[in-house]
Enzyme design. Structure first.
Site, PDB file in Angstrom:
ATOM      1  N   HIS A 182       0.850  -1.310  -0.044  1.00  0.00           N
ATOM      2  CA  HIS A 182      -0.040   0.159   0.147  1.00  0.00           C
ATOM      3  C   HIS A 182       0.801   1.274   0.004  1.00  0.00           C
ATOM      4  CE1 HIS A 182      -4.124  -1.275   0.131  1.00  0.00           C
ATOM      5  NE2 HIS A 182      -4.078  -2.156   1.310  1.00  0.00           N
ATOM      6  N   CYS A 256       0.788   2.146  -5.814  1.00  0.00           N
ATOM      7  CA  CYS A 256      -0.068   3.071  -6.394  1.00  0.00           C
ATOM      8  C   CYS A 256       0.708   4.508  -6.555  1.00  0.00           C
ATOM      9  CB  CYS A 256      -1.486   3.272  -5.652  1.00  0.00           C
ATOM     10  SG  CYS A 256      -2.472   1.797  -5.731  1.00  0.00           S
ATOM     11  N   ARG A 265       0.719   3.012 -11.627  1.00  0.00           N
ATOM     12  CA  ARG A 265       1.597   2.316 -10.688  1.00  0.00           C
ATOM     13  C   ARG A 265       3.152   2.954 -10.760  1.00  0.00           C
ATOM     14  NH1 ARG A 265      -2.726   1.241  -9.204  1.00  0.00           N
ATOM     15  NH2 ARG A 265      -3.658  -0.585  -9.167  1.00  0.00           N
TER      16      ARG A 265
END
Length: 276
Positions: A182, A256, A265
């Site tokens: 994340h 991300c 990305r």
């Protein structure tokens, strides 16, 4: 000028009921707006603070459990192993490359599933889905985080772990050891990987040994469906000038970008330099 009785001035009397109804509606509207604002604020606090606190605590505990177990028990070398530790797999410099298929299911920071990516080689042995099998350290970022098999949000990434794309190489093996994490919320382990520069050190410790990689290339932005970045020999399908032409022992980090968005990305590539 006199005003006769017949020429009376009309007087308009407003009803009090209408005023009260309008004020009540205005008050209810204000109350609703304030309530919605508080709920949104609580949701933001939960996402940006509470999920990070919970995930980081779990990740730290998992690292402690792993390293305590590894310090007490001997390395696993009997074939019941973890990605990168099973016999028959060769370290850099020999052996076959691992498959490079992406994991099933999309996740924040991951490249979507694409079975066509696989080279046909047998994937690395998997650890139990509920547990981690390695510890990733990035000194420049002060990051220490567990690595678990898979890139599922619920069972891996939302717990503050970094996820290993199933079908890609194990740590230290010829091929591409590809990871997702994340960028924001749930521990956000990869929030600052955009700060990595060529030559930065990254280590991956498993029960058997520690692998040291050095950052080589950074791809600032690509499509979420750019599966080329996690192939055995990684190369972007969207921006072909980024990537490699020859087999090697690669480490890929994906997340991300930009922050608080999943539109694109960010990819960091590193190469294996030592095994200890």
């Amino acid at each position: 000028m006199r005003v006769t009785q017949r020429e009376r001035v009309p007087v308009v009397v407003q009803g009090r009921g209408r005023c009260r109804t309008g004020a009540r509606a205005l008050w209810l509207g204000a109350e609703t707006a304030v309530t919605c604002g508080v709920l949104i604020l609580l949701l933001v606090v939960h996402q940006l603070w509470w999920t990070n606190r919970e995930a980081r605590a779990e990740a730290r505990e998992q690292v402690s459990v792993l390293e305590r177990e590894w310090d007490i028990s001997p390395p696993v070398r009997d074939g019941g192993g973890l990605p990168g530790d099973s016999p028959g797999e060769s370290d850099v410099g020999g052996g076959e490359g691992e498959g490079a298929g992406a994991g099933a299911g999309e996740s924040s920071g991951s490249v979507p599933s694409a079975s066509s990516v696989s080279s046909g080689a047998s994937p690395a042995a998997s650890s139990p889905s509920s547990g981690a099998f390695a510890v990733l350290r990035i000194p420049r970022l002060g990051l220490t985080v567990p690595v678990a098999e898979g890139v599922s949000k619920r069972s891996v990434l939302d717990r503050g772990y970094v996820g290993h794309y199933p079908g890609t190489a194990g740590p230290g093996r010829v091929g591409n050891f590809a990871l997702a994490g994340h960028r924001n919320t749930h521990g956000e382990p990869f929030r600052y990987i955009d700060r990595l520069r060529g030559g930065d050190r990254i280590s991956v410790r498993t029960r058997a040994r520690t692998y040291v990689y050095r950052v080589d290339l950074v791809l600032p932005s690509t499509s979420p469906r750019d599966v080329g970045v996690i192939r055995d020999v990684p190369r972007s399908l969207v921006r072909p000038s980024y990537g490699y032409d020859a087999p090697g022992a690669y480490l890929t980090l994906t997340t991300c970008t930009p922050e608080f968005s999943s539109a694109y990305r960010l990819v960091v590539w590193a190469k294996l330099v030592s095994t200890g």
